[in-house]
Design a protein around this motif. Structure first.
Motif, PDB file in Angstrom:
ATOM      1  N   PHE A  86       0.828  -1.217   0.000  1.00  0.00           N
ATOM      2  CA  PHE A  86       0.000   0.000   0.000  1.00  0.00           C
ATOM      3  C   PHE A  86       0.856   1.258   0.000  1.00  0.00           C
ATOM      4  N   PRO A  88       0.154   5.202   0.595  1.00  0.00           N
ATOM      5  CA  PRO A  88      -0.848   6.211   0.935  1.00  0.00           C
ATOM      6  C   PRO A  88      -0.719   7.450   0.055  1.00  0.00           C
ATOM      7  N   TYR A  92       3.713  10.100   4.055  1.00  0.00           N
ATOM      8  CA  TYR A  92       4.554  10.684   5.094  1.00  0.00           C
ATOM      9  C   TYR A  92       5.262   9.533   5.780  1.00  0.00           C
ATOM     10  N   PHE A  93       6.577   9.619   5.819  1.00  0.00           N
ATOM     11  CA  PHE A  93       7.329   8.577   6.501  1.00  0.00           C
ATOM     12  C   PHE A  93       8.143   9.230   7.605  1.00  0.00           C
ATOM     13  N   TYR A  94       8.748   8.370   8.434  1.00  0.00           N
ATOM     14  CA  TYR A  94       9.562   8.906   9.526  1.00  0.00           C
ATOM     15  C   TYR A  94      10.737   9.659   8.918  1.00  0.00           C
ATOM     16  N   TYR A  96      13.267  11.065  10.120  1.00  0.00           N
ATOM     17  CA  TYR A  96      14.596  10.933  10.712  1.00  0.00           C
ATOM     18  C   TYR A  96      15.289   9.657  10.228  1.00  0.00           C
ATOM     19  N   LEU A  97      14.535   8.808   9.502  1.00  0.00           N
ATOM     20  CA  LEU A  97      15.124   7.556   9.004  1.00  0.00           C
ATOM     21  C   LEU A  97      15.767   7.781   7.640  1.00  0.00           C
ATOM     22  N   MET A 106       9.878  -1.601   7.461  1.00  0.00           N
ATOM     23  CA  MET A 106       8.698  -2.191   6.831  1.00  0.00           C
ATOM     24  C   MET A 106       8.902  -3.703   6.622  1.00  0.00           C
ATOM     25  N   GLN A 157       8.496   0.841  -0.588  1.00  0.00           N
ATOM     26  CA  GLN A 157       8.032   0.201   0.658  1.00  0.00           C
ATOM     27  C   GLN A 157       6.740  -0.571   0.436  1.00  0.00           C
TER      28      GLN A 157
ATOM     29  N   ARG B  17      17.426  10.274  17.880  1.00  0.00           N
ATOM     30  CA  ARG B  17      17.718  11.238  16.807  1.00  0.00           C
ATOM     31  C   ARG B  17      17.084  12.584  17.065  1.00  0.00           C
ATOM     32  N   THR B  82       1.994   9.206   9.652  1.00  0.00           N
ATOM     33  CA  THR B  82       2.900   8.069   9.478  1.00  0.00           C
ATOM     34  C   THR B  82       2.160   6.745   9.723  1.00  0.00           C
TER      35      THR B  82
END
Lengths: 302, 265
Positions: A86, A88, A92-94, A96-97, A106, A157, B17, B82
Motif C-alpha cells: 500500500f 498512501p 509521510y514517513f519517519y 529521521y530515518l 517495513m 516500501q 535522533r 505516518t
C-alpha cells in the motif's frame, strides 16, 4: 469473471464533523469488484471518496455500513495484509530515518529476515530509480528528500513484501513527466508479474493508458464501473472537418444529423481543400465530465 | 513479538535522533556543577545534599521527559500521517501501542541509568560511595523508574485521543494528584457530606497512588523512611513495582481499546 481480489458490498462511510457533529456522507453505498491480475483505476474528482474507499479497504477507517473483502478475507485481516502493498496519498514517513532504514522497518513488520530485507531493499531501490542517490548518500534522512523521491520510496516500501495486490493512492502525485512514465511502466510490469493493481487518480490520461477496468466515483457514489470502452457511449457526438484554403485552416463541427456531404461539397466548390474528416465519439474526459456534472446537479437538486 | 520490537526500536531511534537523550547532558553537567558548588558551602553535608539533589533530579527529569515525549508519542504518528503507511502492514493496532510504549520505556530506562551513573560518580568524588549506600539508592531509583513507567503509560493513553497540550495537562494533573494521594485521602476523609466523601474517594481510586514510589522522607507503614536511616526493603520495592505494573497495564489496555476503535481520516 476471474478470481475476485477486492469486493465491496454497499460500502458506506459517514463522518461527524464540527461542534454540532454534522453528519457528512463520504461514501454512499459503493459496490464493485476487482479481479485478479488487472489494473483497476479508481477515478473521480478531488474529494469524491476515492481515498475514503481505499482507507476502508486498508482498515484505516471502519465502515458505517456494508462490507468489503480483500484477497478473499473480510477487512481488516492480518493474513490478507501480509499479501498487500500500500502506498498512501502524499506519503509521510519517519523523516529521521534513511531510505534503507525505512525499508528495513517495513520488512521487519512483514517478518522478513535481515538478509532478505537487505536483498529486497537493494532491488527495490534499483527498481524505483533511487539506488544511485542512496549509494552516494546512504545516511541521508528522508526529510532531505524531494516530494518525487519520497513518492518513489513510498512505492518501494509498498513492494517490500512482494505483494499479490498493490494499492496505490494517487501514485503519480508529485512526479515529473519522466517519473510518471516510470511509475506507469512499473504498474504494467506488476501486472505482467501476475499482480493486481488498484490505483486512484483524477488524471484521465493515466487511466486511458493503463486501466483494464475503472470505477468512477463522484460525491461518494459509484457512477459506473467496467472497461473504459464499455463505459463510453458509442453515440456519435459530431464529425470534425478540417478545411484549408491557402494559409488559413478552418475547423467545422457537423452534428450527427447534419448533412456532411453538403458541407464537403460546398467546401470543395468554394476552392477549399479537405484536410481531415474525423467522427468524434465520447472520450473518457467527456464521460468523466458528464458524470461529475450529473453528480453535481443531483446534489444541488436534493 | 517481532512486530512490537520493530515499532519499539523505531521509537527508540526517534528519541535518540530527536536528541531527547541530550537533555541528560544538561542534567549531568548541572548536577556535577552543583555538587562542586555545594561541597564548598554545606559543611559535612555534601553527600546528603548530593543524594537528595540526585534522587530529586532523577525523578523530576524522568517524569518530565515521560510527559513531554509521551504525550506526543501516538498523537504525532496520527498528526503526521505516518500511521497511514504502518497500519496497513500486518500489524495489530494493539501491537503498535505496545511497541510505542516499549520503545519509550527503553529510552527512559537508559536515561535513568545514565543519570544514576552521574549520581554515583558525584558521590564517589566526595568519597561517600559504598556498597550499602548504593543498594539503598538503587532501591529508591527502582521505585522512581516504576513511577516514570506509570506516567509514560498515562501519557500514551491521553495521546491516543487528544492533543499533546491537553494530554500534557491531564498527565501532569494525574502526576500531581497521584503524588499527593495520602494528603488528599486525609482531606477527603474529613468531608462531612457522605455523598461528597464517597464521590471524591471514588475519584481518587481512578488515579494511581504515586506517593508509593517516592519514599525518601515519607512514612511507610508508620515508619519514617529516609535514604539516610530507615529505608524500604526489596519486598516493598517488589510490591510497589507490582502495583505500578498493574496500573500501567490497565492504562495501556485502555489505550489499545481507544486506538483500535479510531478512524484515521
Amino acid at each position: 469473471m476471474g478470481d475476485l481480489v477486492i469486493s465491496s458490498d454497499n460500502l458506506q462511510k459517514s463522518f461527524r464533523l464540527g461542534i454540532f457533529r454534522k453528519r457528512v456522507e463520504a461514501l454512499a453505498g459503493v459496490s464493485f469488484a476487482v479481479e485478479k491480475n488487472e489494473i483497476f483505476g479508481l477515478l473521480g474528482p478531488n474529494g469524491a471518496g476515492k481515498t475514503t474507499f481505499i482507507k476502508l479497504l486498508m482498515g484505516l477507517i471502519f465502515p458505517t455500513a456494508g462490507s468489503a473483502r480483500v484477497l478473499g478475507r473480510p477487512v481488516p485481516d492480518l493474513g490478507a495484509k501480509q499479501r498487500i502493498g500500500f502506498l498512501p496519498e502524499n506519503p509521510y514517513f519517519y523523516d529521521y530515518l534513511s531510505c534503507e532504514e525505512l525499508l528495513d522497518l517495513m520488512g521487519r513488520l512483514f517478518g522478513l529476515d535481515a538478509r532478505e530485507r537487505r536483498r529486497r531493499a537493494g532491488a527495490l531501490l534499483e527498481r524505483v530509480g533511487l539506488s544511485r542517490i542512496v549509494k552516494e548518500s546512504a545516511n541521508l534522512p528522508l526529510r532531505k528528500y524531494s516530494k518525487g523521491m519520497l513518492q518513489r520510496i513510498g512505492i518501494a516500501q509498498a513492494l517490500i513484501n512482494d505483494p499479490e495486490l498493490v494499492v496505490l493512492d494517487e501514485p503519480m502525485s508529485g512526479l515529473d513527466p519522466i517519473g510518471r512514465r516510470e511509475i506507469r511502466d512499473l504498474m504494467v510490469d506488476l501486472r505482467r508479474e501476475g499482480k493486481t493493481v488498484l490505483f486512484s487518480t483524477h488524471i484521465l490520461s493515466d487511466v486511458e493508458l493503463l486501466c483494464d477496468r475503472v470505477a468512477i466515483i463522484v460525491d461518494g457514489k459509484l457512477r459506473g464501473s467496467g472497461p473504459v470502452d464499455k463505459l463510453l457511449s458509442p453515440r456519435l457526438l459530431h464529425t470534425e472537418v478540417v478545411l484549408a484554403s491557402g494559409d488559413r485552416t478552418e475547423i467545422c463541427e457537423v452534428a450527427p444529423d447534419g448533412d456532411l456531404d453538403a458541407v464537403l461539397r460546398d467546401a470543395l466548390a468554394a476552392g477549399k481543400h479537405v484536410r481531415s474528416v474525423t467522427p468524434r465519439r465520447e472520450s473518457l474526459e467527456d464521460l468523466f465530465m458528464r458524470e461529475v456534472e450529473a453528480g453535481t446537479s443531483r446534489v444541488s437538486q436534493s | 513479538m517481532n512486530r512490537v520490537l520493530a515499532i519499539a526500536l523505531n521509537t527508540f531511534r526517534e528519541a535518540v535522533r530527536n536528541k531527547v537523550l541530550y537533555s541528560l547532558l544538561v542534567f549531568a553537567v548541572a548536577m556535577i556543577a552543583s555538587v562542586l558548588l555545594l561541597a564548598q558551602v554545606s559543611l559535612h553535608e555534601e553527600s546528603r545534599v548530593t543524594r537528595d539533589l540526585g534522587l530529586g533530579g532523577i525523578a523530576l527529569f524522568g517524569v518530565l521527559i515521560a510527559i513531554f515525549v509521551g504525550v506526543s508519542l501516538v498523537y504525532k504518528e496520527i498528526d503526521r500521517k505516518t500511521v497511514f503507511a504502518l497500519l496497513p502492514k500486518p500489524l495489530h493496532r494493539f501491537e503498535f501501542i505496545l511497541g510505542k510504549f516499549v520503545g519509550m520505556a527503553f529510552t527512559l530506562l537508559i536515561q535513568i541509568a545514565l543519570m544514576t551513573a552521574v549520581l554515583f560518580t558525584a558521590l564517589s568524588l566526595q568519597g561517600e560511595f559504598s556498597g550499602a549506600s548504593a543498594a539503598i539508592l538503587i532501591r529508591a531509583i527502582a521505585l522512581i523508574t516504576v513511577e516514570v513507567m506509570v506516567i509514560t503509560a498515562v501519557a500514551v493513553f491521553f495521546s491516543t485521543f487528544t492533543s499533546p497540550f491537553l494530554s500534557g495537562v491531564f498527565t501532569l494533573a494525574v502526576f500531581i494528584i497521584g503524588r499527593s494521594t495520602p494528603e488528599l485521602t486525609e482531606l477527603v476523609g474529613k468531608l462531612e457530606n457522605p455523598a461528597l466523601r464517597f464521590g471524591f474517594s471514588a475519584a481518587l481510586e481512578l488515579v494511581p497512588n504515586l506517593h508509593l514510589f517516592y519514599v525518601s522522607g515519607s512514612m511507610v507503614d508508620g515508619h519514617a523512611v529516609s535514604i539516610h536511616a530507615a529505608f524500604v526493603d526489596w519486598a516493598y520495592v517488589g510490591w510497589a513495582a507490582g502495583y505500578g505494573a498493574a496500573w500501567a497495564a490497565v492504562v495501556l489496555l485502555f489505550s489499545m481499546v481507544v486506538f483500535s476503535r479510531r478512524d484515521f481520516v
